[in-house]
Write a protein that holds these residues in place. Structure first.
Motif, PDB file in Angstrom:
ATOM      1  N   GLY A   1       2.083  10.611  -2.094  1.00 41.99           N
ATOM      2  CA  GLY A   1       2.233  11.461  -3.266  1.00 41.99           C
ATOM      3  C   GLY A   1       1.423  12.735  -3.137  1.00 41.99           C
TER       4      GLY A   1
ATOM      5  N   ARG B   1       9.208   4.412 -10.899  1.00 41.67           N
ATOM      6  CA  ARG B   1       8.295   5.455 -11.349  1.00 41.67           C
ATOM      7  C   ARG B   1       8.065   5.351 -12.844  1.00 41.67           C
ATOM      8  NH1 ARG B   1      12.159  10.819 -10.402  1.00 41.67           N
ATOM      9  NH2 ARG B   1      13.529  10.506 -12.233  1.00 41.67           N
TER      10      ARG B   1
ATOM     11  N   LEU C   1       7.280   9.389   0.533  1.00 35.98           N
ATOM     12  CA  LEU C   1       6.397   8.300   0.150  1.00 35.98           C
ATOM     13  C   LEU C   1       6.546   7.163   1.149  1.00 35.98           C
ATOM     14  CD1 LEU C   1       7.050   8.151  -3.706  1.00 35.98           C
ATOM     15  CD2 LEU C   1       5.484   9.625  -2.429  1.00 35.98           C
TER      16      LEU C   1
ATOM     17  N   VAL D   1       4.111   8.675 -11.686  1.00 37.94           N
ATOM     18  CA  VAL D   1       3.450   7.769 -10.745  1.00 37.94           C
ATOM     19  C   VAL D   1       4.529   6.881 -10.145  1.00 37.94           C
ATOM     20  CG1 VAL D   1       1.749   5.955 -10.424  1.00 37.94           C
ATOM     21  CG2 VAL D   1       1.304   7.811 -12.053  1.00 37.94           C
TER      22      VAL D   1
ATOM     23  N   TRP E   1      11.334   1.501  -4.948  1.00 39.74           N
ATOM     24  CA  TRP E   1      10.431   2.392  -5.654  1.00 39.74           C
ATOM     25  C   TRP E   1      10.827   2.510  -7.118  1.00 39.74           C
ATOM     26  CZ3 TRP E   1       6.135   4.309  -3.386  1.00 39.74           C
ATOM     27  CH2 TRP E   1       6.067   4.243  -1.990  1.00 39.74           C
TER      28      TRP E   1
ATOM     29  N   CYS F   1       5.399   2.964   1.866  1.00 36.61           N
ATOM     30  CA  CYS F   1       4.879   1.722   1.306  1.00 36.61           C
ATOM     31  C   CYS F   1       4.761   0.726   2.446  1.00 36.61           C
ATOM     32  CB  CYS F   1       5.786   1.175   0.218  1.00 36.61           C
ATOM     33  SG  CYS F   1       5.282  -0.435  -0.409  1.00 36.61           S
TER      34      CYS F   1
ATOM     35  N   GLN G   1      -0.119   0.006  -5.737  1.00 40.42           N
ATOM     36  CA  GLN G   1      -1.070   0.615  -6.670  1.00 40.42           C
ATOM     37  C   GLN G   1      -0.558   1.897  -7.299  1.00 40.42           C
ATOM     38  OE1 GLN G   1      -1.040   1.195  -3.535  1.00 40.42           O
ATOM     39  NE2 GLN G   1      -1.975   3.160  -3.043  1.00 40.42           N
TER      40      GLN G   1
ATOM     41  N   THR H   1       1.400   5.879  -6.554  1.00 41.71           N
ATOM     42  CA  THR H   1       1.004   7.163  -5.974  1.00 41.71           C
ATOM     43  C   THR H   1       1.574   8.274  -6.853  1.00 41.71           C
ATOM     44  OG1 THR H   1       0.982   8.493  -3.936  1.00 41.71           O
ATOM     45  CG2 THR H   1       2.984   7.219  -4.365  1.00 41.71           C
TER      46      THR H   1
ATOM     47  N   GLN I   1       0.846  -1.186   0.000  1.00 36.65           N
ATOM     48  CA  GLN I   1       0.000   0.000   0.000  1.00 36.65           C
ATOM     49  C   GLN I   1       0.884   1.240   0.000  1.00 36.65           C
ATOM     50  OE1 GLN I   1      -3.477   0.060  -0.070  1.00 36.65           O
ATOM     51  NE2 GLN I   1      -3.215   2.253  -0.382  1.00 36.65           N
ATOM     52  N   ALA I   2       0.879   1.943  -1.130  1.00 35.21           N
ATOM     53  CA  ALA I   2       1.706   3.136  -1.273  1.00 35.21           C
ATOM     54  C   ALA I   2       0.898   4.387  -0.952  1.00 35.21           C
ATOM     55  CB  ALA I   2       2.264   3.227  -2.684  1.00 35.21           C
ATOM     56  N   SER I   3       1.563   5.361  -0.398  1.00 36.66           N
ATOM     57  CA  SER I   3       0.918   6.632  -0.081  1.00 36.66           C
ATOM     58  C   SER I   3       1.970   7.730  -0.013  1.00 36.66           C
ATOM     59  CB  SER I   3       0.171   6.532   1.251  1.00 36.66           C
ATOM     60  OG  SER I   3       1.061   6.243   2.306  1.00 36.66           O
TER      61      SER I   3
ATOM     62  N   TYR J   1       5.692   3.717  -7.883  1.00 36.89           N
ATOM     63  CA  TYR J   1       5.202   2.387  -7.509  1.00 36.89           C
ATOM     64  C   TYR J   1       6.159   1.736  -6.520  1.00 36.89           C
ATOM     65  CZ  TYR J   1       2.236   2.797 -11.651  1.00 36.89           C
ATOM     66  OH  TYR J   1       1.319   3.214 -12.578  1.00 36.89           O
TER      67      TYR J   1
END
Length: 114
Positions: A8, A37, A19, A91, A35, A21, A106, A108, A4-6, A93
């Motif tokens: 951004g 991108r 960020l 984005v 990570w 994860c 998913q 961010t 679960q990424a967050s 990941y």
């Protein structure tokens, strides 16, 4: 395995973001985590990875600006991004690899305005 990424968001050039994860199992069990991108129209690229033993590897574009770290007790890895540039917009990941396979979060979105 779930990632679960967050973290951004929209930031001005020169600003910072962190960020996160969160993994559904211990980060120490993964051979590598990191990570990547992707910019629309381009291939996904590695940004930073950390090995099971804690060794980090950074893309040239991330060196000296980004820091990858992990909190094993919380099953989380972080990417601290400083001095962000418009070219960092993408984005992002989260990725993890173990003997069973490879897993992606998913994504961010990071947008850096000039």
């Amino acid at each position: 395995v779930q990632l679960q990424a967050s973290g951004g968001g929209l930031v001005q050039a020169g600003g910072s973001l962190r960020l996160s994860c969160a993994a559904s199992e211990s980060t120490f069990r993964f051979n590598n985590m990191g990570w990547y991108r992707r910019v629309p129209g381009k291939e996904r690229e590695m940004v930073a990875v950390i090995s099971q033993l804690g060794r980090t590897n950074y893309a040239d574009a991330a060196k000296d600006r980004f820091t990858l770290s992990r909190d094993i007790s919380k099953n989380i890895i972080y990417l601290r991004m400083n001095n962000l540039k418009p070219d960092d917009s993408a984005v992002y990941y989260c990725n993890a690899q173990n003997q069973r396979g490879e897993y992606w979060g998913q994504g961010t979105l990071v947008t850096v305005s000039s």
